[in-house]
Design an enzyme around this catalytic site. Structure first.
Site, PDB file in Angstrom:
ATOM      1  N   ASP A 102       0.837  -1.208   0.000  1.00 40.15           N
ATOM      2  CA  ASP A 102       0.000   0.000   0.000  1.00 40.15           C
ATOM      3  C   ASP A 102       0.870   1.256   0.000  1.00 40.15           C
ATOM      4  O   ASP A 102       1.684   1.458   0.892  1.00 40.15           O
ATOM      5  CB  ASP A 102      -0.920  -0.015   1.228  1.00 40.15           C
ATOM      6  N   SER A 150      -7.152   4.186  -1.040  1.00 39.61           N
ATOM      7  CA  SER A 150      -6.950   2.737  -0.936  1.00 39.61           C
ATOM      8  C   SER A 150      -8.247   1.967  -1.160  1.00 39.61           C
ATOM      9  O   SER A 150      -8.218   0.828  -1.618  1.00 39.61           O
ATOM     10  CB  SER A 150      -6.399   2.368   0.438  1.00 39.61           C
ATOM     11  N   ASP A 201      -9.422  -1.872   7.883  1.00 38.38           N
ATOM     12  CA  ASP A 201      -8.993  -0.783   6.996  1.00 38.38           C
ATOM     13  C   ASP A 201      -9.335  -1.140   5.542  1.00 38.38           C
ATOM     14  O   ASP A 201      -9.668  -2.284   5.222  1.00 38.38           O
ATOM     15  CB  ASP A 201      -7.488  -0.538   7.169  1.00 38.38           C
ATOM     16  N   GLU A 344      -0.940  -7.806   2.782  1.00 38.64           N
ATOM     17  CA  GLU A 344      -0.675  -6.383   2.549  1.00 38.64           C
ATOM     18  C   GLU A 344       0.451  -5.843   3.427  1.00 38.64           C
ATOM     19  O   GLU A 344       0.437  -6.019   4.644  1.00 38.64           O
ATOM     20  CB  GLU A 344      -1.942  -5.564   2.824  1.00 38.64           C
ATOM     21  N   ASP A 349       2.276   2.859   3.149  1.00 40.72           N
ATOM     22  CA  ASP A 349       1.388   4.000   2.922  1.00 40.72           C
ATOM     23  C   ASP A 349       1.431   4.991   4.086  1.00 40.72           C
ATOM     24  O   ASP A 349       1.521   6.196   3.873  1.00 40.72           O
ATOM     25  CB  ASP A 349      -0.038   3.474   2.730  1.00 40.72           C
ATOM     26  N   HIS A 393      -1.519   2.567  -5.105  1.00 41.03           N
ATOM     27  CA  HIS A 393      -1.167   3.938  -5.497  1.00 41.03           C
ATOM     28  C   HIS A 393       0.158   4.266  -4.836  1.00 41.03           C
ATOM     29  O   HIS A 393       0.636   3.504  -3.995  1.00 41.03           O
ATOM     30  CB  HIS A 393      -2.227   4.936  -5.004  1.00 41.03           C
TER      31      HIS A 393
HETATM   32 ZN   LIG Z   1      -3.547   2.712  -0.193  1.00 43.77          ZN
HETATM   33 ZN   LIG Z   2      -2.950   6.126   2.057  1.00 45.56          ZN
END
Ligand SMILES: [Zn+2]
Ligand SMILES: [Zn+2]
Ligand SMILES: *[C@@H]1O[C@H](CO)[C@@H](O)[C@H](O)[C@H]1NC(C)=O
Length: 606
Positions: A102, A150, A201, A344, A349, A393
């Site tokens: 992430d 996300s 999340d 993940e 992130d 991203h």
């Molecule tokens: Zn993300």
């Molecule tokens: Zn983020």
């Protein structure tokens, strides 16, 4: 005029006139007789016509052969890439491991690679394991922004559709879309989720839950625990986020109600583990029993750079990965279907949001280790499988260079400065808050300054040249700037690492795979939904059928009852009406002048 000149070069002259030659050529091509004077033709004439005809036929043969050859070799090339079975579908029992880094952009890799080479004295061609498995790139925009969050990013993976920022596997019209994990579960695969953030999340949520907004984490916890239109769909969950499963009457709860989701999960069969001791009791997976719910932190599991000194409290991403793979492999040993798991590296992130290069390099290394563990598993396990890894991203607009002054910048960045830090800015900030409100509350300011300088900056972050101004702003913070951002900026400036935002950016992110033969559809540059399509195709799943089932299933309540008097999709939560634009891009309206920190209200989103 030049334009009227013949386009073709004049033919070589022959003893015959070029006009007659052209007439004959016409005749040969059209089959029509040339209107010609009746005259006797000599042997030389016919010989020339024959030679010409032969030249044309030979040319046609050469062209046909060339086309056939090219076609065949293209097909051959395609076949060598497509490792899948007849009909273009993978066959046989197989496992699919999908990894999400992430917020990890291309610069995260460059920065981490150089950091590791520098701090461990490795040669310049020493790369990350990920670097050796790069097969493509992904374009990440969502349905309503060029910069995704996300939730929309993971919906692209789970459902294979573009949706709006904040959507948890719902479409722009606020209807639910079936996910690859749900389809896998219905098709008999065992399923799993391993994360380092809260299991409620956005990224993990998108595989097993549906909500109009990612902030409905209480509802997401309920669905994960098995209060889901399809029943329990996930067999193994490991990560943080315990607080959303505990009733609000309990210490450490962050639920808005007094429901006990651990109890609900247990009722639905889950074996519940709440700490490191529970994790260790799995003995690497050999003692694990499915279904399994492991909530190893109240919120997020600490950053790897901080976790490594609390290894007795929290398992690492690599440990959870190895244990989950062994567990799922054992559980499917005698079944027809294998497993699907999403793993993940959630907090790469967060390090990007915090603009903390120290936290980030250690998160990326931890993720790389988990990726290596997956490769090792695939090599040893008797069931074939593939791992695909990508990011939803980039976060932070990270740049491996930074201009610090008005004068033209130096061409460098300094990984050694990151190597001096023992902890993250998040860690130093938590310690600062604790000190200022606790042990150091009544200390003289000079003592408080010394604590900040010695303990936090020198010992924890490796910064030995803090200015008085820097210490001052940590002691008396600007109310608009959180002090963890001050710590992170001090580290970034010294290493000459740049950031353009505390949010996400629109740059394409990398795709990695265990083998480009197995993951051939993802070679090259792709839209993120194509990764979702690949996941479903690799397991030959009918995700559309799941969507149909979710959309036509009876109106559904938390307790699993039909509720004919409710709105059809009320279980997805309030879409917040007109405030949420689900499609189309926003346009410029002078924000650069008028937007202040108070108006934004977007600080909490990842
Ligand atoms: Zn993300
Ligand atoms: Zn983020
Ligand atoms: C706890 O949950 C109950 C309902 O289940 C609610 O009425 C109450 O306001 C909640 N308390 C807090 C502090 O959130």
């Amino acid at each position: 005029m030049a334009l009227e000149e013949p386009l073709l070069a004049p033919r070589p002259s022959s003893e015959r006139s070029s006009i007659r030659y052209a007439e004959e050529e016409d005749a040969l091509l059209t089959g029509e007789r040339t209107p010609r004077r009746e005259s006797r033709r000599g042997w030389g004439f016919w010989r020339e016509v024959g030679a010409f005809a032969w030249a044309i036929i030979a040319t046609i043969i050469v062209i046909v052969l060339a086309v056939v050859y090219q076609h065949e070799s293209a097909k051959g090339h395609h076949d060598s890439r497509n490792n899948w079975g007849p009909g273009g579908k993978p066959t046989g029992k197989r496992n699919l491991i999908f990894m999400v880094s992430d917020g990890m952009g291309p610069t995260s890799l460059s920065m981490t690679r150089s950091f590791r080479q520098h701090t461990e004295g490795l040669p310049i061609d020493d790369t990350l394991i990920l670097d050796q498995h790069h097969i493509g790139t992904s374009r990440t925009r969502s349905s309503n922004s060029l910069v995704t969050d996300s939730a929309a990013g993971a919906t692209a993976f789970s459902c294979g559709f573009k949706s709006y920022n904040e959507a948890i596997s719902v479409l722009p019209d606020h209807s639910p879309c079936g996910t690859v994990l749900e389809a896998a579960s219905l098709a008999g695969y065992k399923t799993g989720l391993v994360v380092t953030t809260r299991l409620t999340d956005a990224t993990p949520a998108c595989f097993v839950a549906h909500a109009n907004l990612r902030r409905y984490e209480d509802s997401i916890a309920e669905q994960e625990a098995g209060e889901h239109p399809l029943g329990r769909v996930v067999d193994l969950m490991m990560g943080g986020g315990r607080c959303h499963f505990l009733p609000n009457t309990t210490d450490g709860s962050c639920r808005g109600d007094d429901r006990d989701l651990v109890e609900v999960a247990s009722k639905n069969g889950f074996n519940y583990l709440q700490d490191r001791a529970g994790f260790d009791s799995l003995k690497g997976g050999s003692e694990a029993k499915l279904p399994l719910l492991g909530l190893f932190a109240g919120g997020d599991i600490p950053y790897e750079v901080d976790r490594r000194s609390q290894n007795d409290k929290y398992p690492s991403l690599e440990e959870m990965t190895r244990t989950a793979l062994t567990t799922l492999s054992e559980a499917t040993r005698d079944s027809e279907q294998g497993f699907f798991i999403m793993i993940e590296g959630s907090r790469i992130d967060h390090a990007g949001h915090g603009n903390d290069p120290v936290a980030q390099v250690h998160e990326v290394i931890a993720y790389d280790r988990a990726f290596a563990a997956v490769l090792e598993f695939l090599e040893k396990d008797s069931t074939p499988g593939v791992v695909v890894s990508t990011s939803d991203h980039e976060t932070g607009g990270l740049s491996a260079a930074r201009q610090l002054h008005k004068s033209y910048p130096e061409y460098l960045w300094l990984p050694g400065e990151l190597g001096k830090a023992k902890h993250s800015s998040e860690y130093a900030y938590a310690k600062l808050k604790e000190y200022i409100s606790g042990a150091g509350k009544d200390d003289h300011e000079s003592k408080q300054r010394a604590y900040i300088r010695k303990t936090l900056l020198e010992e924890d972050l490796g910064i030995t040249d803090a200015t008085d101004d820097e210490v001052e702003i940590l002691l008396h913070p600007d109310p608009q700037v959180s002090s963890d951002h001050v710590f992170a900026d001090m580290l970034s400036r010294r290493a000459q690492i740049g950031w353009s935002t505390h949010g996400h950016s629109a740059v394409d992110v990398n795709i990695y795979a265990s083998s480009s033969q197995d993951a051939w559809p993802l070679m090259g540059n792709h839209e993120n939904i194509e990764i979702g399509h690949f996941l479903a195709d690799y397991l030959d799943l009918d995700v559309a059928a799941v969507t149909k089932r979710l959309q036509s299933s009876s109106y559904w309540t938390a307790s699993g009852e039909e509720a004919v008097d409710q709105e059809k999709y009320s279980w997805l939560g309030d879409p917040l009406g007109s405030k949420v634009r689900t499609e189309g891009l926003d346009t410029y309206h002078g924000d650069f002048r008028k937007r202040s920190i108070d108006e934004c209200g977007c600080g909490g989103l990842h």
